[in-house]
Design an enzyme around this catalytic site. Structure first.
Site, PDB file in Angstrom:
ATOM      1  N   ASP A   4     -12.393  18.471  27.057  1.00  0.00           N
ATOM      2  CA  ASP A   4     -11.793  18.281  28.371  1.00  0.00           C
ATOM      3  C   ASP A   4     -10.474  17.537  28.157  1.00  0.00           C
ATOM      4  O   ASP A   4     -10.200  17.034  27.062  1.00  0.00           O
ATOM      5  CB  ASP A   4     -12.757  17.481  29.256  1.00  0.00           C
ATOM      6  CG  ASP A   4     -12.240  17.303  30.675  1.00  0.00           C
ATOM      7  OD1 ASP A   4     -11.433  18.140  31.124  1.00  0.00           O
ATOM      8  OD2 ASP A   4     -12.638  16.324  31.318  1.00  0.00           O
ATOM      9  N   ASP A   6      -8.299  15.361  31.036  1.00  0.00           N
ATOM     10  CA  ASP A   6      -8.223  14.078  31.747  1.00  0.00           C
ATOM     11  C   ASP A   6      -9.489  13.254  31.533  1.00  0.00           C
ATOM     12  O   ASP A   6     -10.599  13.729  31.732  1.00  0.00           O
ATOM     13  CB  ASP A   6      -8.036  14.326  33.248  1.00  0.00           C
ATOM     14  CG  ASP A   6      -6.693  14.963  33.560  1.00  0.00           C
ATOM     15  OD1 ASP A   6      -5.697  14.235  33.628  1.00  0.00           O
ATOM     16  OD2 ASP A   6      -6.655  16.199  33.718  1.00  0.00           O
TER      17      ASP A   6
END
Length: 232
Positions: A4, A6
């Site tokens: 991922d 953020d």
């Protein structure tokens, strides 16, 4: 390796436009990709996350996996967009919510191509319900869309059977690893949307998920890391 963005490669910040990853993190990901096929799986649109990561050798799955692009050496550059028919609808919703959100200080509406992200991290808590009401009033007119929640963000996206878990499975397929027994996928993420990918790996019985969180919570991941500094 599936990552991922953020909260995993970069810290969560008040302004999502300023969620830069460090040079040290970029170098870590670069070295990782030189050893293993590596993909970024994010709610951001691909163009935005690529501007942050700046590594052409990676695969990218943007908009919660609804926009997938792989390097050209894999299947002649795989491009997969299962929600392509929703683009005109998403564009309309983005324009409507952008106008409505102007009345709420601190609210930010982000166009992530196949989803619209309504950020309220900088909104006074007393105005959260008003903002949520605007989102609901718009979605009531678009029953083919749904809303999910993240870290002080509401995500409006197509109501289809597609998520980060499906994107993970597609990326494994694009690499030719669907039925490989000697491959061990690892997925690292911090958000509730990453749970779909954690569940896929748990159900496969091959690979593992790592949750990035300072607070332990119910998760399908197998391990925890505290923050992006520990990821690097």
């Amino acid at each position: 390796m599936f990552l991922d963005y953020d909260g995993t490669l970069s810290p969560i910040v008040d302004n999502p436009d300023l969620a830069y990853m460090s040079d040290a993190m970029r170098e870590t990901v670069r070295k990782l990709a030189s050893c293993f096929p590596t993909a970024i799986v994010t709610g951001r649109c691909i163009d935005k996350v690529y501007d942050f990561v700046k590594l052409a050798e990676l695969s990218y799955a943007g908009s919660h996996g609804m926009d997938i692009k792989c390097p050209s050496k894999h299947k002649e550059g795989v491009v997969f967009q299962p929600a392509n028919d929703f683009l005109p609808m998403i564009d309309k919703v983005y324009m409507i919510l952008s106008k409505k959100a102007k009345s709420i200080a601190g609210a930010k509406v982000e166009d992530n191509k196949f989803c619209v992200s309504v950020h309220f991290r900088r909104v006074d808590e007393k105005n959260w319900m008003e903002l949520a009401g605007h989102v609901k009033s718009v979605l009531d007119k678009y029953p083919k869309l749904r809303v999910t929640t993240g870290k002080k963000v509401l995500e409006i996206r197509p109501d289809i059977q597609w998520d980060k878990g499906k994107a993970l499975e597609f990326l494994l397929w694009s690499l030719g690893y669907t039925n490989s027994k000697d491959v061990f996928p690892i997925y690292i993420g911090d958000d509730r949307s990453d749970e779909d990918a954690f569940k896929v790996l748990r159900e496969r019985g091959q690979g593992l998920g790592i949750l990035v969180s300072e607070i332990q919570r119910d998760t399908a991941a197998s391990y925890y890391l505290q923050d992006p500094s520990e990821v690097s």
